[in-house]
Design an enzyme around this catalytic site. Structure first.
Site, PDB file in Angstrom:
ATOM      1  N   ASP A   1      -2.583  12.114  -2.691  1.00 14.49           N
ATOM      2  CA  ASP A   1      -2.640  13.977  -2.541  1.00 14.49           C
ATOM      3  C   ASP A   1      -3.102  13.915  -4.250  1.00 14.49           C
ATOM      4  O   ASP A   1      -2.334  13.901  -4.876  1.00 14.49           O
ATOM      5  CB  ASP A   1      -1.517  14.679  -1.820  1.00 14.49           C
ATOM      6  CG  ASP A   1      -2.286  16.145  -1.857  1.00 14.49           C
ATOM      7  OD1 ASP A   1      -2.554  16.637  -2.775  1.00 14.49           O
ATOM      8  OD2 ASP A   1      -0.699  16.018  -1.272  1.00 14.49           O
TER       9      ASP A   1
ATOM     10  N   GLU B   1       1.044  -1.213  -0.384  1.00 11.54           N
ATOM     11  CA  GLU B   1       0.007   0.110   0.202  1.00 11.54           C
ATOM     12  C   GLU B   1       0.911   1.342   0.142  1.00 11.54           C
ATOM     13  O   GLU B   1       2.288   1.719   1.185  1.00 11.54           O
ATOM     14  CB  GLU B   1      -1.000   0.638   1.133  1.00 11.54           C
ATOM     15  CG  GLU B   1      -1.914   1.237   0.758  1.00 11.54           C
ATOM     16  CD  GLU B   1      -3.242   0.927   2.386  1.00 11.54           C
ATOM     17  OE1 GLU B   1      -4.018   2.114   2.048  1.00 11.54           O
ATOM     18  OE2 GLU B   1      -3.274   0.622   2.883  1.00 11.54           O
TER      19      GLU B   1
ATOM     20  N   ASP C   1     -11.554  10.698  -5.409  1.00 11.37           N
ATOM     21  CA  ASP C   1     -12.669  11.616  -4.659  1.00 11.37           C
ATOM     22  C   ASP C   1     -12.057  12.671  -6.121  1.00 11.37           C
ATOM     23  O   ASP C   1     -13.033  13.662  -6.123  1.00 11.37           O
ATOM     24  CB  ASP C   1     -12.793  11.763  -3.604  1.00 11.37           C
ATOM     25  CG  ASP C   1     -11.838  12.867  -2.840  1.00 11.37           C
ATOM     26  OD1 ASP C   1     -10.604  11.709  -2.512  1.00 11.37           O
ATOM     27  OD2 ASP C   1     -12.189  13.912  -1.914  1.00 11.37           O
TER      28      ASP C   1
ATOM     29  N   ASP D   1       9.911   7.697   1.801  1.00 18.51           N
ATOM     30  CA  ASP D   1       8.797   7.318   0.422  1.00 18.51           C
ATOM     31  C   ASP D   1       8.860   5.867  -0.256  1.00 18.51           C
ATOM     32  O   ASP D   1       9.789   4.670  -0.236  1.00 18.51           O
ATOM     33  CB  ASP D   1      10.052   8.334  -0.507  1.00 18.51           C
ATOM     34  CG  ASP D   1       9.934   8.728  -1.803  1.00 18.51           C
ATOM     35  OD1 ASP D   1       8.664   7.541  -2.894  1.00 18.51           O
ATOM     36  OD2 ASP D   1       9.881  10.445  -1.870  1.00 18.51           O
TER      37      ASP D   1
ATOM     38  N   ARG E   1     -11.204   6.133   5.731  1.00 18.62           N
ATOM     39  CA  ARG E   1     -12.196   7.312   6.141  1.00 18.62           C
ATOM     40  C   ARG E   1     -12.066   8.701   5.429  1.00 18.62           C
ATOM     41  O   ARG E   1     -13.099   9.465   5.320  1.00 18.62           O
ATOM     42  CB  ARG E   1     -11.121   7.926   7.424  1.00 18.62           C
ATOM     43  CG  ARG E   1      -9.699   8.321   8.003  1.00 18.62           C
ATOM     44  CD  ARG E   1      -9.419   8.271   9.148  1.00 18.62           C
ATOM     45  NE  ARG E   1      -7.916   8.553   8.782  1.00 18.62           N
ATOM     46  CZ  ARG E   1      -7.034   9.686   8.860  1.00 18.62           C
ATOM     47  NH1 ARG E   1      -7.833  10.390   8.726  1.00 18.62           N
ATOM     48  NH2 ARG E   1      -6.000   9.558   8.759  1.00 18.62           N
ATOM     49  N   TYR E   2     -10.839   8.275   4.216  1.00 18.68           N
ATOM     50  CA  TYR E   2     -11.304   9.685   3.417  1.00 18.68           C
ATOM     51  C   TYR E   2     -12.734   9.243   2.873  1.00 18.68           C
ATOM     52  O   TYR E   2     -12.805   9.982   1.769  1.00 18.68           O
ATOM     53  CB  TYR E   2      -9.959   9.611   2.411  1.00 18.68           C
ATOM     54  CG  TYR E   2      -8.651   9.781   3.363  1.00 18.68           C
ATOM     55  CD1 TYR E   2      -7.885  10.532   3.439  1.00 18.68           C
ATOM     56  CD2 TYR E   2      -7.676   8.848   3.973  1.00 18.68           C
ATOM     57  CE1 TYR E   2      -6.864  10.754   4.484  1.00 18.68           C
ATOM     58  CE2 TYR E   2      -6.438   8.804   5.171  1.00 18.68           C
ATOM     59  CZ  TYR E   2      -6.249  10.192   5.004  1.00 18.68           C
ATOM     60  OH  TYR E   2      -5.094  10.633   5.737  1.00 18.68           O
TER      61      TYR E   2
END
Length: 220
Positions: free
Chosen positions: A129, A50, A165, A107, A200-201
């Site tokens: 992001d 992930e 989203d 990273d 949760r995002y």
């Protein structure tokens, strides 16, 4: 696609709010036990990755739902890592550390470059992001320069699952993958598939009236 190559670092600062004493203690004492490449305490059937685990709710759910796999969850932000560690080792509670979960607290891209060929069966990039401005496209993880790195470490037929989203990022994903032959599209939907764990995002986006999109791509 003519865009600038990615910078050396895609993210900003790695610490937000000052860590509480308990959080700092867990970073010092518990994180080394979970930090990749500490071996899994199981022999996993296969390994998943992930990228950008956020608060690790998704990674933790994946690890517990699929105890037969090993999951490496990448996240640079100390506050997010501290949230995970606080759940796994609550004060005056019992540790509940998934034996198949490991954390890479740096990273993700150097890690990806260091992994062996065809060593990952599934990769996740959940609500990254968006870097919505055109001049920031080089900072998006979905980038023509990163596709070859992901393709190299994924097994043939291995999946890369992506969710966003943000309308700009959604269009960007479609555009980048339309211009590569390294991946084959399997699914693109606005309804979270049944075998995807919620985040949760995602919940925050839906509350705000944004419509997430979910993709599955297979390594060609």
């Amino acid at each position: 696609m003519a865009i600038k190559p990615p910078p050396d670092r895609l993210y900003g600062r790695a610490v937000g709010h000052t860590l509480r004493a308990r959080q700092a203690e867990l970073i010092e004492t518990l994180l080394p036990r979970l930090r990749w490449p500490v071996p899994f305490t199981i022999t996993p059937r296969e390994t998943w990755l992930e990228i950008g685990a956020g608060g690790f709710e998704h990674a933790e759910a994946i690890a517990r739902l699929h105890p037969e796999i090993g999951l490496i969850a990448c996240e640079v932000f100390a506050n997010s890592i501290a949230s995970l560690l606080s759940r796994l080792a609550p004060l005056n509670g019992v540790e509940t550390i998934p034996p198949n979960l490991r954390v890479h607290d740096d990273d993700a891209r150097p890690l990806i470059r260091s992994l062996p060929d065809a060593s990952i069966a599934r990769a996740y990039l959940m609500f990254p992001d968006p870097w919505p401005k055109a001049r920031h496209a080089k900072r998006r993880f979905v980038h023509p320069a990163t596709l070859a790195d992901l393709a190299r470490i994924l097994k043939p037929g291995g999946e890369w699952r992506i969710a966003s989203d943000d309308p700009t990022y959604q269009s960007w994903v479609d555009q980048v993958f339309a211009e590569t032959n390294l991946f084959t599209p399997l699914e693109a939907t606005s309804t979270r598939p049944a075998d995807w764990c919620p985040t949760r995002y995602e919940a925050k986006a839906i509350r705000a009236g944004r419509i997430p999109r979910y993709w599955r791509f297979a390594r060609a």
